[in-house]
Write an enzyme that holds these catalytic residues in place. Sequence first.
Site, mmCIF file in Angstrom:
data_model
loop_
_atom_site.group_PDB
_atom_site.id
_atom_site.type_symbol
_atom_site.label_atom_id
_atom_site.label_comp_id
_atom_site.label_asym_id
_atom_site.label_seq_id
_atom_site.Cartn_x
_atom_site.Cartn_y
_atom_site.Cartn_z
ATOM 1 N N LYS A 1 0.808 -1.353 0.021
ATOM 2 C CA LYS A 1 0.132 -0.059 -0.105
ATOM 3 C C LYS A 1 0.903 1.245 -0.040
ATOM 4 O O LYS A 1 2.085 1.194 0.330
ATOM 5 C CB LYS A 1 -0.873 0.112 1.323
ATOM 6 C CG LYS A 1 -0.097 0.013 2.602
ATOM 7 C CD LYS A 1 -1.065 -0.289 3.623
ATOM 8 C CE LYS A 1 -0.542 -0.481 5.034
ATOM 9 N NZ LYS A 1 -1.403 -0.675 6.131
ATOM 10 N N ARG B 1 -11.450 -0.377 14.401
ATOM 11 C CA ARG B 1 -11.203 0.381 13.038
ATOM 12 C C ARG B 1 -12.241 -0.152 12.070
ATOM 13 O O ARG B 1 -13.575 -0.014 12.515
ATOM 14 C CB ARG B 1 -9.910 0.300 12.807
ATOM 15 C CG ARG B 1 -9.482 1.234 11.502
ATOM 16 C CD ARG B 1 -8.038 1.362 11.073
ATOM 17 N NE ARG B 1 -7.406 -0.108 10.730
ATOM 18 C CZ ARG B 1 -5.992 -0.133 10.271
ATOM 19 N NH1 ARG B 1 -5.262 0.801 10.279
ATOM 20 N NH2 ARG B 1 -5.628 -1.194 9.961
ATOM 21 N N HIS C 1 -6.385 -7.483 12.472
ATOM 22 C CA HIS C 1 -5.310 -6.602 12.433
ATOM 23 C C HIS C 1 -4.772 -6.130 14.046
ATOM 24 O O HIS C 1 -5.837 -5.793 14.701
ATOM 25 C CB HIS C 1 -5.569 -5.380 11.559
ATOM 26 C CG HIS C 1 -4.084 -4.573 11.374
ATOM 27 N ND1 HIS C 1 -3.097 -5.075 11.111
ATOM 28 C CD2 HIS C 1 -3.856 -3.286 11.559
ATOM 29 C CE1 HIS C 1 -2.022 -4.303 10.853
ATOM 30 N NE2 HIS C 1 -2.585 -3.201 11.376
ATOM 31 N N ARG D 1 0.886 -11.237 6.828
ATOM 32 C CA ARG D 1 1.231 -9.852 5.892
ATOM 33 C C ARG D 1 2.407 -8.929 6.078
ATOM 34 O O ARG D 1 2.410 -8.248 7.098
ATOM 35 C CB ARG D 1 -0.256 -8.972 6.060
ATOM 36 C CG ARG D 1 -1.578 -9.775 5.858
ATOM 37 C CD ARG D 1 -2.808 -8.780 6.038
ATOM 38 N NE ARG D 1 -2.839 -8.139 7.201
ATOM 39 C CZ ARG D 1 -3.407 -8.570 8.204
ATOM 40 N NH1 ARG D 1 -4.336 -9.810 8.302
ATOM 41 N NH2 ARG D 1 -3.305 -8.148 9.399
ATOM 42 N N TYR E 1 14.683 31.016 7.143
ATOM 43 C CA TYR E 1 13.535 31.982 7.413
ATOM 44 C C TYR E 1 13.680 31.893 8.926
ATOM 45 O O TYR E 1 14.010 30.978 9.757
ATOM 46 C CB TYR E 1 12.343 31.053 7.111
ATOM 47 C CG TYR E 1 11.920 31.047 5.768
ATOM 48 C CD1 TYR E 1 11.493 32.360 5.152
ATOM 49 C CD2 TYR E 1 11.948 29.805 4.993
ATOM 50 C CE1 TYR E 1 11.070 32.310 3.700
ATOM 51 C CE2 TYR E 1 11.579 29.788 3.485
ATOM 52 C CZ TYR E 1 11.180 30.962 2.991
ATOM 53 O OH TYR E 1 10.821 31.052 1.718
ATOM 54 N N CYS F 1 13.382 24.734 4.502
ATOM 55 C CA CYS F 1 12.458 25.316 3.719
ATOM 56 C C CYS F 1 11.686 24.379 2.867
ATOM 57 O O CYS F 1 11.880 23.311 2.943
ATOM 58 C CB CYS F 1 13.022 26.320 2.814
ATOM 59 S SG CYS F 1 14.225 27.242 3.423
ATOM 60 N N MET F 2 10.728 24.885 1.914
ATOM 61 C CA MET F 2 9.909 24.075 1.180
ATOM 62 C C MET F 2 10.860 23.334 0.179
ATOM 63 O O MET F 2 10.803 22.071 -0.018
ATOM 64 C CB MET F 2 9.063 24.870 0.572
ATOM 65 C CG MET F 2 8.005 23.940 -0.547
ATOM 66 S SD MET F 2 6.838 24.724 -1.158
ATOM 67 C CE MET F 2 5.472 25.416 -0.044
ATOM 68 N N ASP F 3 11.826 23.809 -0.327
ATOM 69 C CA ASP F 3 12.677 22.881 -1.441
ATOM 70 C C ASP F 3 14.131 23.270 -1.369
ATOM 71 O O ASP F 3 14.836 22.502 -1.978
ATOM 72 C CB ASP F 3 12.270 23.780 -2.748
ATOM 73 C CG ASP F 3 10.913 24.125 -2.863
ATOM 74 O OD1 ASP F 3 9.916 23.291 -2.889
ATOM 75 O OD2 ASP F 3 10.557 25.292 -2.785
HETATM 76 C C1 PLP Z 1 -0.479 -1.959 6.963
HETATM 77 C C2 PLP Z 1 -1.053 -3.149 7.309
HETATM 78 C C3 PLP Z 1 -0.281 -4.278 7.548
HETATM 79 C C4 PLP Z 1 1.308 -4.217 7.444
HETATM 80 O O1 PLP Z 1 1.805 -3.537 8.643
HETATM 81 P P1 PLP Z 1 3.379 -3.498 8.891
HETATM 82 O O2 PLP Z 1 3.232 -3.079 10.314
HETATM 83 O O3 PLP Z 1 3.706 -2.471 7.976
HETATM 84 O O4 PLP Z 1 3.638 -4.874 8.748
HETATM 85 C C5 PLP Z 1 -0.949 -5.589 7.688
HETATM 86 N N1 PLP Z 1 -2.338 -5.559 7.897
HETATM 87 C C6 PLP Z 1 -2.945 -4.374 7.883
HETATM 88 C C7 PLP Z 1 -4.588 -4.706 7.819
HETATM 89 C C8 PLP Z 1 -2.506 -3.202 7.623
HETATM 90 O O5 PLP Z 1 -3.380 -2.161 7.322
#
Ligand code: PLP
Length: 389
Positions: A39, A143, A173, A230, A275, A322-324
């Site tokens: 992701k 969640r 999770h 995961r 700045y 700064c920004m850049d």
């Molecule tokens: C982002 C996420 C993960 C991965 O988490 P890490 O801590 O980066 O391994 C796994 N499961 C779900 C549902 C997530 O949202």
Amino acid sequence: MLEECSRVYAEVDLDAIKYNLENIRASIADGVKVTAVIKADGYGHGAVPIARIMEDIDYVWGYATATAEEAFELRDAGIKKPILVLGYTFPYAYARMLREGIRPAVFRVDMLDELCERVRKYRAQGFEGKMPIHIAVDTGMSRIGVRADDFGAGFIKEAMSRDELEVEGIFTHFARADEADLTNALEREKAFSDFLDRLCKENGHKIPIQHCANSASIISIPSAEMDMVRAGIILYGLWPSEEVPRDKIQLRPALSLHSHIVYIKDVPEGTPVSYGGTFVTDRMTRIATIPVGYSDGYPRSLSNKGYVLIHGQKARILGRVCMDQFMVDITEIPEAKEGDEVILIGRDGDEVITMEELGDMSHRFNYELVCDINKRVPRIYFENGKPCK
Ligand SMILES: *Cc1c(COP(=O)(O)O)cnc(C)c1O
């Protein structure tokens, strides 16, 4: 390196990602699959090149994204393995997900009807299959996900009864798997596995892919492997938190951030820098300007705090980022000249700046920092030790 990338670029070492993946594989039981969490554009590393190196690895079940668009981007690039969208997906995306084997996380009652309707429409065009889905269960994040209670069990029974749907997976999770004290995570894991046992009894069979382990659990909770893990942050060689033990798995950071000095000047004592003049030189100072800023994702909170590496030596940040652009002190690095390389994240000689250190220095979070390195920063990929397309 291309001159177009001189201002700033992120080098992404695909060999490090393969190395981390192999170490993840070695740390889990035989037969347990891995889903690569890519992701947020692969945590800023680039989702497509990362998926590409995993397409032919059989213990990689597929990929997880946060949104349907991220999944579509992978399909547009020719990525074939299953993709699971971890967050809520709005109905407009269901038809394309169905056609392209993209699994939604399902937990809302109205999702069942909406999904079934898309399947029926597609069947009218000759499609004969079902839509694979993964049920999200809430075991402590509060969640997304149904709770592991009677309502949740009823919801899952209903999903399983729909002829249009195939409940391929079920997942939860953990909110606190990255802590030194695992009491909470172990308790949540037990709540989830008890719920899975209940579902198995009530429905007469096990849901094929049961999964709950994120990176922290992969390291700390072997019992949470289930059918699939995961892997997110550890795939990139970064640590889930400071409390997770470092001796259970070897990781190599995949991303380094590079720039070049664009200007050097000597200024007298008493000269304000950047700045607000929040830094004033207290001696003759040689200042180098680095053409990177917070709009590239380099944290402004490093103002007067962070440092970069030049010729393998630390050069501290003077005044505000700064920004850049920002300025560093190179008084003690007399060999530095305009055009020289600057390491913002990564190794230079014996010195190294890790994402975790940058997180500490900027009072931010390594996950957040790496995702913030944005589109303006080109990525250069290395595979087999060489730059690749
Ligand atoms: C982002 C996420 C993960 C991965 O988490 P890490 O801590 O980066 O391994 C796994 N499961 C779900 C549902 C997530 O949202």
